[in-house]
Design an enzyme around this catalytic site. Structure first.
Site, PDB file in Angstrom:
ATOM      1  N   PHE A 149      35.149 -42.228  44.614  1.00  8.26           N
ATOM      2  CA  PHE A 149      34.586 -43.343  43.840  1.00  8.26           C
ATOM      3  C   PHE A 149      34.911 -43.244  42.351  1.00  8.26           C
ATOM      4  O   PHE A 149      34.865 -44.236  41.636  1.00  8.26           O
ATOM      5  CB  PHE A 149      33.054 -43.394  44.019  1.00  8.26           C
ATOM      6  CG  PHE A 149      32.311 -42.432  43.129  1.00  8.26           C
ATOM      7  CD1 PHE A 149      31.981 -42.788  41.815  1.00  8.26           C
ATOM      8  CD2 PHE A 149      31.962 -41.158  43.567  1.00  8.26           C
ATOM      9  CE1 PHE A 149      31.316 -41.897  40.973  1.00  8.26           C
ATOM     10  CE2 PHE A 149      31.309 -40.268  42.734  1.00  8.26           C
ATOM     11  CZ  PHE A 149      30.981 -40.635  41.437  1.00  8.26           C
ATOM     12  N   LYS A 173      42.236 -46.032  52.236  1.00  5.98           N
ATOM     13  CA  LYS A 173      40.797 -46.099  52.569  1.00  5.98           C
ATOM     14  C   LYS A 173      40.063 -45.696  51.294  1.00  5.98           C
ATOM     15  O   LYS A 173      39.829 -44.522  51.038  1.00  5.98           O
ATOM     16  CB  LYS A 173      40.508 -45.127  53.724  1.00  5.98           C
ATOM     17  CG  LYS A 173      39.301 -45.443  54.592  1.00  5.98           C
ATOM     18  CD  LYS A 173      38.006 -45.630  53.852  1.00  5.98           C
ATOM     19  CE  LYS A 173      37.360 -44.339  53.396  1.00  5.98           C
ATOM     20  NZ  LYS A 173      36.188 -44.581  52.503  1.00  5.98           N
ATOM     21  N   GLU A 176      33.796 -46.447  49.487  1.00  4.36           N
ATOM     22  CA  GLU A 176      32.998 -47.625  49.810  1.00  4.36           C
ATOM     23  C   GLU A 176      32.024 -47.978  48.685  1.00  4.36           C
ATOM     24  O   GLU A 176      31.365 -49.006  48.723  1.00  4.36           O
ATOM     25  CB  GLU A 176      32.260 -47.428  51.144  1.00  4.36           C
ATOM     26  CG  GLU A 176      31.274 -46.276  51.219  1.00  4.36           C
ATOM     27  CD  GLU A 176      31.917 -44.917  51.540  1.00  4.36           C
ATOM     28  OE1 GLU A 176      33.027 -44.640  51.024  1.00  4.36           O
ATOM     29  OE2 GLU A 176      31.278 -44.123  52.258  1.00  4.36           O
ATOM     30  N   ARG A 177      31.927 -47.096  47.652  1.00  2.00           N
ATOM     31  CA  ARG A 177      30.961 -47.372  46.576  1.00  2.00           C
ATOM     32  C   ARG A 177      31.512 -48.338  45.542  1.00  2.00           C
ATOM     33  O   ARG A 177      30.760 -49.063  44.896  1.00  2.00           O
ATOM     34  CB  ARG A 177      30.560 -46.064  45.902  1.00  2.00           C
ATOM     35  CG  ARG A 177      29.804 -45.179  46.880  1.00  2.00           C
ATOM     36  CD  ARG A 177      29.387 -43.897  46.218  1.00  2.00           C
ATOM     37  NE  ARG A 177      29.386 -42.817  47.187  1.00  2.00           N
ATOM     38  CZ  ARG A 177      29.492 -41.544  46.876  1.00  2.00           C
ATOM     39  NH1 ARG A 177      29.600 -41.179  45.614  1.00  2.00           N
ATOM     40  NH2 ARG A 177      29.486 -40.623  47.805  1.00  2.00           N
ATOM     41  N   CYS A 281      36.568 -35.202  37.733  1.00  2.00           N
ATOM     42  CA  CYS A 281      36.898 -33.891  38.302  1.00  2.00           C
ATOM     43  C   CYS A 281      37.458 -32.972  37.224  1.00  2.00           C
ATOM     44  O   CYS A 281      37.559 -31.769  37.424  1.00  2.00           O
ATOM     45  CB  CYS A 281      37.890 -34.036  39.436  1.00  2.00           C
ATOM     46  SG  CYS A 281      39.490 -34.594  38.870  1.00  2.00           S
TER      47      CYS A 281
HETATM   48  P1  NAD Z   1      33.386 -37.843  48.666  1.00  3.20           P
HETATM   49  O1  NAD Z   1      33.943 -36.595  49.227  1.00  3.20           O
HETATM   50  O2  NAD Z   1      31.975 -38.180  48.937  1.00  3.20           O
HETATM   51  O3  NAD Z   1      34.239 -39.113  49.195  1.00  3.20           O
HETATM   52  C1  NAD Z   1      35.644 -39.156  49.108  1.00  3.20           C
HETATM   53  C2  NAD Z   1      36.186 -40.015  50.247  1.00  3.20           C
HETATM   54  O4  NAD Z   1      35.838 -39.403  51.488  1.00  3.20           O
HETATM   55  C3  NAD Z   1      35.620 -41.428  50.277  1.00  3.20           C
HETATM   56  O5  NAD Z   1      36.653 -42.332  50.594  1.00  3.20           O
HETATM   57  C4  NAD Z   1      34.567 -41.354  51.359  1.00  3.20           C
HETATM   58  O6  NAD Z   1      34.395 -42.591  52.034  1.00  3.20           O
HETATM   59  C5  NAD Z   1      35.115 -40.315  52.315  1.00  3.20           C
HETATM   60  N1  NAD Z   1      34.053 -39.553  53.000  1.00  3.20           N
HETATM   61  C6  NAD Z   1      32.837 -39.227  52.506  1.00  3.20           C
HETATM   62  N2  NAD Z   1      32.134 -38.526  53.412  1.00  3.20           N
HETATM   63  C7  NAD Z   1      32.921 -38.406  54.504  1.00  3.20           C
HETATM   64  C8  NAD Z   1      32.749 -37.780  55.787  1.00  3.20           C
HETATM   65  N3  NAD Z   1      31.624 -37.138  56.118  1.00  3.20           N
HETATM   66  N4  NAD Z   1      33.755 -37.848  56.660  1.00  3.20           N
HETATM   67  C9  NAD Z   1      34.899 -38.485  56.351  1.00  3.20           C
HETATM   68  N5  NAD Z   1      35.116 -39.105  55.162  1.00  3.20           N
HETATM   69  C10 NAD Z   1      34.142 -39.068  54.249  1.00  3.20           C
HETATM   70  O7  NAD Z   1      33.690 -37.812  47.090  1.00  3.20           O
HETATM   71  P2  NAD Z   1      33.182 -38.823  45.968  1.00  3.20           P
HETATM   72  O8  NAD Z   1      31.725 -38.601  45.751  1.00  3.20           O
HETATM   73  O9  NAD Z   1      33.652 -40.202  46.267  1.00  3.20           O
HETATM   74  O10 NAD Z   1      34.005 -38.310  44.708  1.00  3.20           O
HETATM   75  C11 NAD Z   1      33.573 -37.300  43.857  1.00  3.20           C
HETATM   76  C12 NAD Z   1      34.217 -35.987  44.207  1.00  3.20           C
HETATM   77  O11 NAD Z   1      35.636 -36.098  44.125  1.00  3.20           O
HETATM   78  C13 NAD Z   1      33.858 -34.867  43.244  1.00  3.20           C
HETATM   79  O12 NAD Z   1      33.648 -33.700  43.985  1.00  3.20           O
HETATM   80  C14 NAD Z   1      35.082 -34.732  42.359  1.00  3.20           C
HETATM   81  O13 NAD Z   1      35.263 -33.481  41.754  1.00  3.20           O
HETATM   82  C15 NAD Z   1      36.157 -35.017  43.338  1.00  3.20           C
HETATM   83  N6  NAD Z   1      37.395 -35.418  42.696  1.00  3.20           N
HETATM   84  C16 NAD Z   1      38.427 -34.520  42.715  1.00  3.20           C
HETATM   85  C17 NAD Z   1      39.618 -34.841  42.096  1.00  3.20           C
HETATM   86  C18 NAD Z   1      40.775 -33.885  42.135  1.00  3.20           C
HETATM   87  O14 NAD Z   1      41.894 -34.295  41.845  1.00  3.20           O
HETATM   88  N7  NAD Z   1      40.551 -32.620  42.472  1.00  3.20           N
HETATM   89  C19 NAD Z   1      39.759 -36.082  41.444  1.00  3.20           C
HETATM   90  C20 NAD Z   1      38.679 -36.963  41.455  1.00  3.20           C
HETATM   91  C21 NAD Z   1      37.505 -36.612  42.097  1.00  3.20           C
END
Ligand code: NAD
Length: 499
Positions: A149, A173, A176-177, A281
């Site tokens: 998100f 994909k 969804e937020r 991140c």
């Molecule tokens: P998230 O892991 O909750 O969601 C990421 C994606 O995974 C979304 O598309 C979501 O729909 C999907 N998802 C969520 N739960 C799932 C499940 N149980 N099974 C399958 N798919 C699922 O992450 P977020 O809250 O959207 O983003 C924040 C996180 O992303 C933080 O931890 C941040 O550090 C990280 N991030 C990392 C980088 C990097 O390059 N390392 C860059 C940006 C963000």
């Protein structure tokens, strides 16, 4: 109520699963839209259609594909403000920050214009008698991008530029937020000349993601999100032999040496710790001053700067330093962790637990928090809080500060503030973290370098954008050729040198 649909075969397509999720306006707490959540059947259908569209796109010559990227650059610039407004309203970040989100994605589209150069193979003539050898890079087929998100434009664009320019079809994909900007980008790709079906935006949650992971058609998955999900995606994608690069969470440390310019360091920490409400991140969430004197002086400089921060809705324009966090659940989790820090004995030097914004009481705003005397055993140190909370861990020496950074499970980014070149060089060389800043608090590499963390911040091989992205999204084939006039002998039964 506004509906956010899928984008399938170049058309806005209503979902058929009957399931939707709420999309909030984080500044007011109101639901502003409903996003469709795809079923497995819907996802499988979108993947099959993408596979059909990919055949022609993959055979299109690279410079034609690059021209789509060229056009895309103009179109993103044209619609920048419109997209940034939507991005701010769904994510909550300030308008300039939303533009930055789009801009850093746009730079990867600019880089992808160089696809013909990136996709060139290797050639050697006369590798043996009459034998030439060459390699070529071919698209993988259909690949998937699953994005978080916090950068709803930048991260999809990081994936789409190199993957599409390499001749793949992409299933995106998004989170969804804040799902609307990805649809706007897909529409722009269509206007830029991308054939329908080559980019499918399919919204959804775990069901949609699992359908991607289990698909025999999808050849590679690029994921960005939290570490537990990154690991899950990496492991499940491998079960069907997919390529996977899965980038996870972070806990970025910034070391402040006694010789650093403390005003510069304090300014940098405030921007890097609290910008975008800490939902980056590459945010700095741990300050590590070296020596008690440095620590005392740093805290003294940080407190007034943090107390002056202006928190508010993006509509308040330049008067706001950062906006709300993305959901009520995120806000509650951040405040729970702040309370846990207090319980475990950290010193809460700036305490905003009672923060409430007049007129926006239902919004997901969190005031800024500063902890001092945090220790490595505390939950606020071990966990990625992903909110406006900066922890200070005092180190006795440079070696202690370095060890602290190296022992943490995450290894996305880190920074050192010092005037001493030897120390900076030693740090950059020894630390086990992917992206390093020297007097730069958020060292996000530009599009022509690569972006990726180490340790539990990244699973899989090769980084995002830069030359690595073209390697990730293509397969190498190597051809050894000899024409009849070069064939001097009959059958050969042994391996032998070519000379
Ligand atoms: P998230 O892991 O909750 O969601 C990421 C994606 O995974 C979304 O598309 C979501 O729909 C999907 N998802 C969520 N739960 C799932 C499940 N149980 N099974 C399958 N798919 C699922 O992450 P977020 O809250 O959207 O983003 C924040 C996180 O992303 C933080 O931890 C941040 O550090 C990280 N991030 C990392 C980088 C990097 O390059 N390392 C860059 C940006 C963000």
């Amino acid at each position: 109520m506004r509906q956010v649909n899928h984008w399938i075969d170049g058309k806005d397509t209503a979902g058929t699963s009957g399931r939707t999720a709420d999309v909030f306006n984080p500044a007011t707490g109101e639901v502003q839209a409903k996003v469709a959540l795809a079923s497995k059947a819907e996802m499988d259908d979108a993947i099959d259609r993408a596979a059909q569209a990919q055949v022609k796109w993959g055979a299109t010559n690279p410079q034609r594909r690059a021209r789509v990227m060229m056009k895309m650059v103009d179109l993103i610039n044209r619609d920048m403000d419109k997209m940034a407004e939507m991005l701010s309203s769904e994510h909550g970040k300030t308008f300039p920050d939303a533009k930055g989100d789009i801009q850093r994605g746009l730079e990867v589209i600019e880089f992808a214009i160089g696809a013909p150069h990136q996709l060139k193979g290797e050639f050697i003539d006369s590798a043996g008698p009459g034998i030439d050898m060459y390699s070529m890079r071919q698209p993988l087929g259909v690949v998937a991008a699953i994005t978080p998100f916090n950068f709803p434009a930048m991260i999809p664009l990081w994936k789409l530029g190199p993957a599409l320019a390499s001749g793949n079809a992409v299933i995106l994909k998004p989170s969804e937020r804040d799902p609307t900007v990805p649809n706007m980008l897909a529409q722009l790709f269509q206007e830029a000349g991308l054939p329908d079906g080559v980019l499918q935006v399919v919204h959804g949650d775990k069901e949609a993601v699992d359908a991607i992971l289990d698909s025999e058609v999808i050849q590679a998955v690029g994921f960005v999100g939290s570490t537990p999900i990154a690991q899950y995606i990496y492991e499940r994608a491998a079960q069907t032999g997919k390529r996977a690069q899965c980038f996870g969470g972070a806990k970025n440390h910034m070391i402040i040496m006694p010789d650093a310019d403390l005003d510069q360091a304090a300014d940098a920490l405030v921007g890097a710790g609290f910008g975008a409400a800490g939902e980056r991140c590459m945010a700095i969430s741990v300050a590590v001053p070296v020596g008690e004197k440095t620590a005392d002086a740093l805290i003294e400089k940080l407190v007034p700067r943090i107390e002056k921060l202006k928190v508010g809705p993006w509509t308040a324009g330049n008067d706001v330093d950062y906006g709300p966090v993305v959901t009520r659940a995120a806000k509650e989790n951040i405040l729970r962790l702040v309370n846990r820090g207090v319980e475990q004995g950290a010193e809460l030097v700036v305490d905003s637990r009672d923060f409430s914004l007049q007129g926006y009481e239902d919004g997901f705003f969190v005031g800024p928090h500063l902890f001092d005397r945090v220790t490595p055993d505390m939950d606020i140190y071990k966990t990625e809080i992903f909110g406006p909370v900066l922890s200070t861990v005092r180190a006795g020496s440079y070696e202690e500060a370095l060890k602290l950074t190296m022992d943490h499970e995450y290894g996305n980014g880190t920074a050192i503030f010092t005037r001493d070149g030897d120390t900076a060089r030693d740090f950059a060389s020894r630390v086990n973290v992917g992206m390093i800043g020297i007097n730069v608090p958020i060292p996000v590499p530009l599009a022509y370098f690569t972006f990726g963390g180490w340790k539990r911040s990244g699973f899989g091989d090769l980084n995002q954008h830069g030359p690595d992205a073209f390697r990730f999204y293509t397969r190498t084939k190597t051809v050894t050729s000899r024409w009849p006039s070069g064939i001097k002998e009959g059958s050969a039964f042994n391996f032998k040198a070519m000379d």
